[in-house]
Design an enzyme around this catalytic site. Sequence first.
Site: not given
Length: 700
Positions: A442, A509
């Site tokens: 990430d 997301d």
Amino acid sequence: MTWILPTRSGRYVVDPAPRGAGLVAVSWGPDGGEARPPAAATSSFEADLDLLPMEATALGTRNVHGAELVVRRADGLRGARLAAAGEVTVGRDDDGATHLVCPLADDVLGLSVRLHLRTHPGHDVVEKWAELRNDSAQPVELLRAWGGVFTVPAEAGASVGLLGGAWSREFTPFEVELRAGTLSLGSRQGITSHTYAPVVSVTPSGEPGPRYGVALAWSGSWRMTLDAVPFADHLRIAAGPDDESGILTLEPSAGLTTPVLAGVRVEGDADDLAQAWHAYQATLARTRGPEHRPIVYNSWFATTFDVRVEHQLELAAAAAEVGAEVFVVDDGWFRGRTSDRAALGDWEADLHRIPGGLGPLADGVRRLGMRFGLWVEPEAVSPDSNLYRAHPEWAHQVAGRPLETLRNQYVLNLGWPEVEEWVLGTLRRLLGDTDITYLKWDMNRSIADGGQSVLGGDDWSWRHTQAYYRILDGLRAEFPQVTVEACAGGGGRIDHAVLARTDVVWPSDETGPRDRLAIQHGFLGVLPAWTMSSWVTDLPDLLDRDRDGEPPSLDFRFVVAMAGVLGIGADILAWDEAMRERASSFVDLYRSIRSVVHTGRVRRHGSPADGACAVQYTGGDEAGADVGTVVVLAWRRPAAQRTAAGRLTVHLRDLDPDARYRLRGSDVGTSTFTGKQLITDGIAIGWAWGDCDAMILDRV
Ligand code: DGJ
């Protein structure tokens, strides 16, 4: 002399530029097709090198219109007048690609430039890049170091397609009509950003004709310009590392290679363009098979930072029961990470919450028949972390300026060799100590403080990005069994260079299924399904929340996630037995069509903004060979179920008109169609599950 670079369905042709100043694009398209030698100077007011569709060239060679290279020597000499510095060569690479190299130089400045053009018979993309070398005794600054350009005909202007967005709204299509002027898009954020994906499509206005795509393989700050000079009748599309926030310096004898700019030309529609990109992207992937596209269960949304070993193992048992192939522990597993305010950089298991460390947790997961995966954010550091306390100088920082947090964190300056070494060493230790075969990498903030704590460092994004690549390459070589999922707060860093080094990417997301459908629609228009990580969660849509007033069904959520690389990110312990059984039957169905979804040719029918829409995948086994199976995934809005807007007949494409296809699960004879029928009359979606369906046809 003319040089021809064959592509799958045509060729790209270049000629020498006048006075040996480089290369001129002559034609691009089917054999014998589209040849558009542009007008040479018609008056003494015009300079030929500015009018001609030059391949990448320098300010100083071209003076009036845009140039891709802008250089300045330390003594102030600016610009470069490029001239031939040897023969142009055209050779064959090991993979069968045709590879042209054009050596150029400015002997006064002391700069050499080698232009590269490359095509492959397996796809229609032309790759372009440049190698630069400083042959002078002084440093040379590269104020713009772009190695490729595509000139496309646009007599009446063009419609430019962009994929723009924001956090949770990535890959939203925008159209810009461009007749004159320069359109510029990019990122100064050290990552590609949520704001723009580094890819455009161009459809010349007027007559129906070809369409083009151009994409940059660069994962740091970048800029792309589309330049429509009045009466030039073409668009010049160039891109490279951002030239506003960064300057690269070549010390004497030093060189660098610019990122690859890829361009593609198709005769057809937006999905033909998408398929042409996907065919190219297949050559970037190390494999497209399920070994690096396992069905993920990721515990993030179920637990966020509340990671406790017993709870994770309970989730893992439930995930194994529904058929997950890898169990990934997301953020929150490391020492002191109980919120997003602390601990990034301290990559050791939190022994209060995971007694015994990662080993026993991984063993527990493996005993359930799944692989074990872990989330990391190796570029990040929290101000409240042992790492930052020990090495505050490792964070990106503009000298003398106080640091600012975003998501309560700073970014490590990977461009410093000791930081790169530390990050690589940390990841090697994690992967070496525990049997981790899935890594979610990430990167949750833009590098707004890009720079370093000492003055200088205008090349921070270049250095950071190169180190990111080296670390990914090093890990892949040493741990080939590890699948890497690239994530940047959603889809903040996705481009061809990331696709070449990772296996799957996390597009957003946003997992609310109706919003997700729109994001996936944009994604599939340029990027391939075998990289598109997509999870079933319990979260509502952020944008579309109230539009229908009815929550989408579990089936709908599964069929949305099955459109790419299926994952589950819901709190499945809160699901009742019936939901888990339902989930398990979707996982089984998905496994039976996974290779077609991943490697089949993609056609989007309608748009998620409509009452109903579908995506068709035609293909495809793991090697991409056509096995004659067609999968149609379809969705409709609950409100549309009761109206005509919810009926959908899909006119299938990419089929053999003479072949016969049978609807899987139907009685032999009752639901058999010819390819021609399916193309001409179409097939009515049956809406087996009310608001969605997955129809599968097999060639018989
Ligand atoms: C952002 C990612 O996109 C999410 O999936 C999750 O991993 C969080 N970061 C964790 O902090």
